[in-house]
Design a protein around this motif. Structure first.
Motif, mmCIF file in Angstrom:
data_model
loop_
_atom_site.group_PDB
_atom_site.id
_atom_site.type_symbol
_atom_site.label_atom_id
_atom_site.label_comp_id
_atom_site.label_asym_id
_atom_site.label_seq_id
_atom_site.Cartn_x
_atom_site.Cartn_y
_atom_site.Cartn_z
ATOM 1 N N THR A 62 39.972 40.374 54.943
ATOM 2 C CA THR A 62 38.696 40.032 54.305
ATOM 3 C C THR A 62 38.131 41.212 53.527
ATOM 4 O O THR A 62 37.033 41.106 52.965
ATOM 5 N N ASP A 63 38.868 42.307 53.499
ATOM 6 C CA ASP A 63 38.417 43.506 52.786
ATOM 7 C C ASP A 63 38.619 43.283 51.285
ATOM 8 O O ASP A 63 39.742 43.290 50.776
ATOM 9 N N ARG A 64 37.505 43.120 50.578
ATOM 10 C CA ARG A 64 37.597 42.779 49.160
ATOM 11 C C ARG A 64 38.184 43.911 48.327
ATOM 12 O O ARG A 64 38.821 43.659 47.293
ATOM 13 N N ASP A 65 37.973 45.136 48.749
ATOM 14 C CA ASP A 65 38.558 46.259 48.010
ATOM 15 C C ASP A 65 40.076 46.203 48.071
ATOM 16 O O ASP A 65 40.769 46.425 47.071
ATOM 17 N N ILE A 66 40.591 45.924 49.253
ATOM 18 C CA ILE A 66 42.050 45.814 49.399
ATOM 19 C C ILE A 66 42.580 44.640 48.579
ATOM 20 O O ILE A 66 43.603 44.736 47.901
ATOM 21 N N ILE A 67 41.858 43.520 48.645
ATOM 22 C CA ILE A 67 42.294 42.348 47.875
ATOM 23 C C ILE A 67 42.268 42.647 46.382
ATOM 24 O O ILE A 67 43.215 42.337 45.644
ATOM 25 N N ILE B 182 50.229 36.895 51.842
ATOM 26 C CA ILE B 182 50.170 38.004 52.800
ATOM 27 C C ILE B 182 51.328 38.974 52.567
ATOM 28 O O ILE B 182 52.490 38.566 52.457
ATOM 29 N N GLU B 183 50.994 40.240 52.487
ATOM 30 C CA GLU B 183 51.971 41.326 52.534
ATOM 31 C C GLU B 183 53.043 41.226 51.456
ATOM 32 O O GLU B 183 54.234 41.470 51.692
ATOM 33 N N ASN B 184 52.637 40.858 50.258
ATOM 34 C CA ASN B 184 53.555 40.850 49.134
ATOM 35 C C ASN B 184 53.395 42.131 48.321
ATOM 36 O O ASN B 184 52.408 42.842 48.444
ATOM 37 N N GLY B 185 54.379 42.417 47.496
ATOM 38 C CA GLY B 185 54.275 43.550 46.596
ATOM 39 C C GLY B 185 54.314 44.889 47.281
ATOM 40 O O GLY B 185 53.734 45.860 46.783
ATOM 41 N N GLY B 186 54.964 45.006 48.410
ATOM 42 C CA GLY B 186 55.048 46.285 49.093
ATOM 43 C C GLY B 186 53.739 46.648 49.749
ATOM 44 O O GLY B 186 53.121 47.663 49.428
ATOM 45 N N TYR B 187 53.301 45.826 50.677
ATOM 46 C CA TYR B 187 52.064 46.053 51.429
ATOM 47 C C TYR B 187 50.858 46.210 50.505
ATOM 48 O O TYR B 187 50.331 47.292 50.286
ATOM 49 N N TYR B 188 50.495 45.072 49.897
ATOM 50 C CA TYR B 188 49.257 44.937 49.157
ATOM 51 C C TYR B 188 49.254 45.636 47.803
ATOM 52 O O TYR B 188 48.198 45.849 47.225
ATOM 53 N N GLU B 189 50.426 45.996 47.299
ATOM 54 C CA GLU B 189 50.429 46.440 45.909
ATOM 55 C C GLU B 189 50.838 45.258 45.054
ATOM 56 O O GLU B 189 51.990 44.871 44.989
ATOM 57 N N TYR B 190 49.877 44.684 44.397
ATOM 58 C CA TYR B 190 50.073 43.545 43.512
ATOM 59 C C TYR B 190 50.692 42.346 44.234
ATOM 60 O O TYR B 190 51.837 41.970 44.024
ATOM 61 N N GLN B 191 49.884 41.754 45.065
ATOM 62 C CA GLN B 191 50.266 40.469 45.643
ATOM 63 C C GLN B 191 50.252 39.367 44.594
ATOM 64 O O GLN B 191 51.009 38.402 44.695
ATOM 65 N N PHE B 192 49.382 39.550 43.604
ATOM 66 C CA PHE B 192 49.157 38.506 42.597
ATOM 67 C C PHE B 192 49.156 39.198 41.237
ATOM 68 O O PHE B 192 48.407 40.147 41.022
ATOM 69 N N VAL C 242 41.672 37.548 36.815
ATOM 70 C CA VAL C 242 41.984 36.708 37.978
ATOM 71 C C VAL C 242 40.727 36.623 38.828
ATOM 72 O O VAL C 242 40.214 37.637 39.319
ATOM 73 N N THR C 243 40.207 35.421 38.986
ATOM 74 C CA THR C 243 39.061 35.184 39.855
ATOM 75 C C THR C 243 39.565 34.833 41.250
ATOM 76 O O THR C 243 40.244 33.824 41.427
ATOM 77 N N TYR C 244 39.252 35.693 42.205
ATOM 78 C CA TYR C 244 39.751 35.446 43.557
ATOM 79 C C TYR C 244 38.638 35.119 44.549
ATOM 80 O O TYR C 244 38.922 34.794 45.702
#
Length: 583
Positions: free
Chosen positions: A492-497, A464-474, A513-515
């Protein structure tokens, strides 16, 4: 018959006369070979110590009268150098990049000098240094304002007695690859780093030495059992407290007046309720098993607690903060339990399973605000379990570069990088809360040898909330594909993920990366974030007003962190208000 007897008597008489003559010659020659040469400013045999050394015969004594001498003295043969007293004879290095006294010969005695001024940039240049020298006696000297006071390198069976090696740029007395030496009644105070340190040296005897006011008063650094085996008794002190260095002991507890603790090849030893500071190691366990370190404060050492080749020990409720390199370090040590320890604010690493340390349990430890790493699982360290640890405000929360480890129920937050995998394979990483890290919560890459991080089970984590608010959490920074399915991404927003994951979509040279599938709610096995929304729909309206310029700027609503409020901030606040994401 009488003639024969007379001849025998004459022959014996001649032999006795020859033997007497040889004996007298030996006496006179022996006396000649033990001359005393003198050095002073005028009126002596020499004005330079080195000139006297060069012209002296083996076994001679050189007596140096009071005064100040500027030179670098090299001694390569058996001699005695006797100063009138360290308080009245000072030898200052002519070249600060060289030793004041360099001894490369055997059976050299040096006493009664102050040796100073070796302050060049080269490590281990010392006021007095023995190099490949044996059976030397260094006594009653002052070695100060040098890089090292007294150095002993690859030298055996020497004696250092009643010397004062204080106020040096690096260390007081240092032994390296040197065996069976005696250090007795020396003082090593107020050196910038080390008081007395023994490195890769065996069987040395230390008695009555005093070390205080150094950054690290005392320590033993070794790579084998023999190098840890020393004869160090309790007459040695650090900052006025007792040095306990036990070898081959069992079923004992360290007394409460300890200032340094070294436990070597021991069984069932307890180290408890102590404060151990300002040493190379606060507590040293080497080749020790079934022992316990509990409620010890080991701070401001080079390493707080160091374990080398030690198995089946317990470290519980210790504080290893503000140390130079590591809070707690295990090297080639397995099947140990570390629980409820705090290893924070160290200059490099909090808890370090350095190499070849396997089957250890790390549970409920806190590793915060270390300059580089919170927890490190190093190369060739497999099958360790990290459970319910907290790693916050480090450069790297958890660094993993080995295989077949289990990471579960850990909290990894507010680090530069959350969980970093480098050449790490077949690890089970589940049920962790990885949140609010500045860069990716998970970062996977190859190691030095080019081996990727593959076949890891990364699932049921709350990311949650890594990489500066959803910029590259993974972030997948390798050619290998990664499976990161069944995690909670804070939405649950797949576009954001999708846009928060860096893989082949962003760089075709990287693996995928398969998420999917994703979790629709936080993983219940991990720590669950507070479900109370930080923002409401009213906040979204306010943010919109600021964005269009009808309301004054308020940094509270700059949730994207770009120092302005735009429609992106409005959207993120609205999603947070509805519970789709957390801010």
């Amino acid at each position: 018959m009488e003639t024969t007897k007379a001849r025998k008597r004459n022959t014996m008489g001649k032999l006795n006369g020859i033997m007497l003559t040889l004996a007298m010659i030996a006496v006179f020659c022996g006396t000649a070979s033990a001359d005393t040469l003198t050095v002073c400013s005028s009126g002596c045999d020499y004005t330079k110590i080195q000139d006297a050394v060069n012209n002296a015969a083996v076994g001679d004594t050189i007596f140096v009268y009071n005064g100040s001498y500027t030179e670098n003295v090299d001694v390569s043969k058996e001699l005695t150098l006797q100063g009138e007293g360290a308080d009245v004879v000072t030898v200052t290095a002519a070249s600060p990049d060289d030793y004041v006294f360099e001894v490369t010969g055997n059976y050299v005695n040096i006493s009664g000098f102050t040796a100073t001024g070796t302050i060049g940039p080269y490590i281990y240049k010392a006021g007095i240094c023995l190099i490949n020298a044996s059976h030397c006696n260094i006594s009653d000297n002052i070695a100060s304002n040098n890089y090292y006071g007294i150095g002993v390198g690859s030298s055996n069976n020497n004696t250092l007695t009643n010397n004062n090696a204080s106020d040096n740029k690096f260390g007081g007395i240092g032994l390296g690859s040197s065996n069976s030496n005696t250090l007795q009644n020396n003082t090593a105070n107020s050196n910038n780093y080390y008081g007395i340190d023994l490195t890769c040296s065996s069987g040395n005897m230390l008695q009555g030495n005093m070390m205080s006011g150094n950054r690290w008063n005392f320590g033993v650094v070794a790579d084998s059992l023999s190098h840890y085996t020393q004869n160090i008794d309790t007459s040695n002190t650090v900052d006025g407290k007792t040095v306990y260095y036990w070898v081959d002991q069992k079923d004992k507890q360290i007394p409460d007046d300890a200032g340094y603790v070294g436990i070597v090849n021991c069984t069932n030893i307890t180290v408890k309720d102590l404060t151990l500071t300002n040493n190379t190691q606060g507590v040293l366990f080497a080749y020790t098993e079934n022992s316990r370190i509990e409620n010890v404060s080991a701070s401001n050492n080079d390493v707080g607690i160091y374990m080398e080749s030690s198995d089946s020990n317990t470290l519980e409720s210790n504080t290893a903060n503000s140390n130079g390199i590591r809070g707690i370090c295990l090297e080639r040590s397995s099947s140990n339990t570390l629980q409820r320890n705090n290893a924070s604010n160290n200059e490099q690493r909090g808890i370090d399973l350095f190499c070849d340390s396997s089957n250890n349990m790390l549970q409920s430890n806190t590793v915060n605000s270390n300059d580089y790493f919170g927890i490190v699982i190093g190369p060739w360290s497999c099958c360790n379990t990290l459970q319910s640890n907290t790693a916050s405000n480090n450069r790297y929360g958890i660094w993993l570069s080995s295989s077949s480890n289990t990471l579960t129920k850990n909290t990894v937050n507010s680090n530069d990088y959350g969980t970093y995998l480098s050449g790490a394979n077949n690890n089970n990483i589940t049920c962790n809360w990885v949140h609010n890290n500045t860069n990716p919560g998970f970062y996977l890459t190859t190691d030095y040898w080019g081996d990727g991080s593959t076949n890891n089970n990364i699932s049921y984590n709350n990311i949650i909330e890594n990489g500066g608010y959803y910029e590259y959490q993974f972030y997948n920074d390798q050619t290998d594909d990664v499976d990161a399915a069944n995690n909670w991404w804070g939405t649950t927003d797949r576009d954001i993920i999708n846009v928060s994951i860096h893989d082949w979509n962003d760089d075709p040279s990287k693996g995928n990366v398969t998420y999917l599938p994703i979790l629709n709610d936080p993983a219940p096995c991990a720590q669950i974030p507070d479900e109370t929304p930080t923002f409401t729909t009213t906040d979204a309206v306010i943010a919109l007003q600021i964005a269009v310029g009808s309301r004054e700027y308020d940094p509270l609503y700059d949730v994207s962190g770009d120092d302005r409020i735009t429609s992106l901030d409005v959207l993120m606040i609205l999603q947070a208000a509805t519970g789709a994401i957390r801010l």
